[in-house]
Write a protein that holds these residues in place. Structure first.
Motif, PDB file in Angstrom:
ATOM      1  N   GLN A  46     -12.702   6.816 -14.664  1.00 51.82           N
ATOM      2  CA  GLN A  46     -13.451   5.897 -15.507  1.00 51.82           C
ATOM      3  C   GLN A  46     -13.096   4.472 -15.118  1.00 51.82           C
ATOM      4  O   GLN A  46     -12.111   4.219 -14.435  1.00 51.82           O
ATOM      5  N   SER A  47     -13.884   3.523 -15.592  1.00 53.65           N
ATOM      6  CA  SER A  47     -13.768   2.136 -15.147  1.00 53.65           C
ATOM      7  C   SER A  47     -12.391   1.527 -15.336  1.00 53.65           C
ATOM      8  O   SER A  47     -11.978   0.690 -14.552  1.00 53.65           O
ATOM      9  N   PHE A  48     -11.640   1.927 -16.367  1.00 50.30           N
ATOM     10  CA  PHE A  48     -10.351   1.292 -16.581  1.00 50.30           C
ATOM     11  C   PHE A  48      -9.340   1.623 -15.489  1.00 50.30           C
ATOM     12  O   PHE A  48      -8.302   1.012 -15.409  1.00 50.30           O
ATOM     13  N   ASN A  49      -9.636   2.593 -14.643  1.00 49.40           N
ATOM     14  CA  ASN A  49      -8.754   2.929 -13.534  1.00 49.40           C
ATOM     15  C   ASN A  49      -9.228   2.315 -12.216  1.00 49.40           C
ATOM     16  O   ASN A  49      -8.622   2.549 -11.194  1.00 49.40           O
ATOM     17  N   LEU A  50     -10.313   1.580 -12.257  1.00 49.39           N
ATOM     18  CA  LEU A  50     -10.810   0.940 -11.056  1.00 49.39           C
ATOM     19  C   LEU A  50     -10.097  -0.395 -10.852  1.00 49.39           C
ATOM     20  O   LEU A  50      -9.614  -1.014 -11.791  1.00 49.39           O
ATOM     21  N   ILE A  51     -10.052  -0.837  -9.620  1.00 47.40           N
ATOM     22  CA  ILE A  51      -9.427  -2.116  -9.314  1.00 47.40           C
ATOM     23  C   ILE A  51     -10.519  -3.184  -9.346  1.00 47.40           C
ATOM     24  O   ILE A  51     -11.462  -3.154  -8.549  1.00 47.40           O
ATOM     25  N   ASP A  52     -10.391  -4.111 -10.278  1.00 52.72           N
ATOM     26  CA  ASP A  52     -11.424  -5.127 -10.505  1.00 52.72           C
ATOM     27  C   ASP A  52     -11.741  -5.953  -9.262  1.00 52.72           C
ATOM     28  O   ASP A  52     -12.883  -6.362  -9.063  1.00 52.72           O
TER      29      ASP A  52
END
Length: 133
Positions: free
Chosen positions: A90-96
């Protein structure tokens, strides 16, 4: 192929027994794209942890490419996970700081896969998820 037959996961404390999964049977054929949806607390993450070989079920059977893996040791799960299982978090584990392509490519980079093979794998994954745009 992924197949579960009456998969169960029970979390126990001294006072409480919680059934996170109660006889879950699914079959996902090669090349299929599946989404698991449901309300908070319904067992989605527990199921994915088992399917991703991060945990073992309490009961039932789990077949991965025709091999029953539900009783594998942690070491056996780790070895199999390295070559067979992939995750899209999910997005919270992606690197911004990275774009979509780079986030998908990053684990392949850590694995030491060549640039041409990484490109092929990332593009294939993006096509399968319909996110090439």
């Amino acid at each position: 192929m992924i197949k579960t037959v009456n998969l169960q996961k029970i979390f126990k404390t001294e006072e409480v027994e919680t059934w996170a999964l109660n006889n879950v049977s699914i079959e996902v054929k090669q090349g299929e794209f599946v989404a698991i949806m449901g309300p908070s607390g319904c067992g989605k993450s527990t199921l994915l942890n088992i399917l991703g070989l991060l945990d073992n079920p309490t009961g039932g059977e789990y077949y991965l490419n025709g091999t029953e893996v539900s009783k594998y040791t942690e070491s056996q799960r780790t070895n199999l996970r390295k070559g067979v299982i992939g995750f899209v978090f999910q997005s919270f584990n992606l690197i911004d700081e990275l774009n979509v392509y780079e986030n998908i490519e990053l684990p392949l980079l850590y694995m030491g896969i060549s640039a041409s093979e990484r490109k092929k794998r990332v593009e294939t994954a993006m096509e399968r998820m319909a996110i090439t745009h």
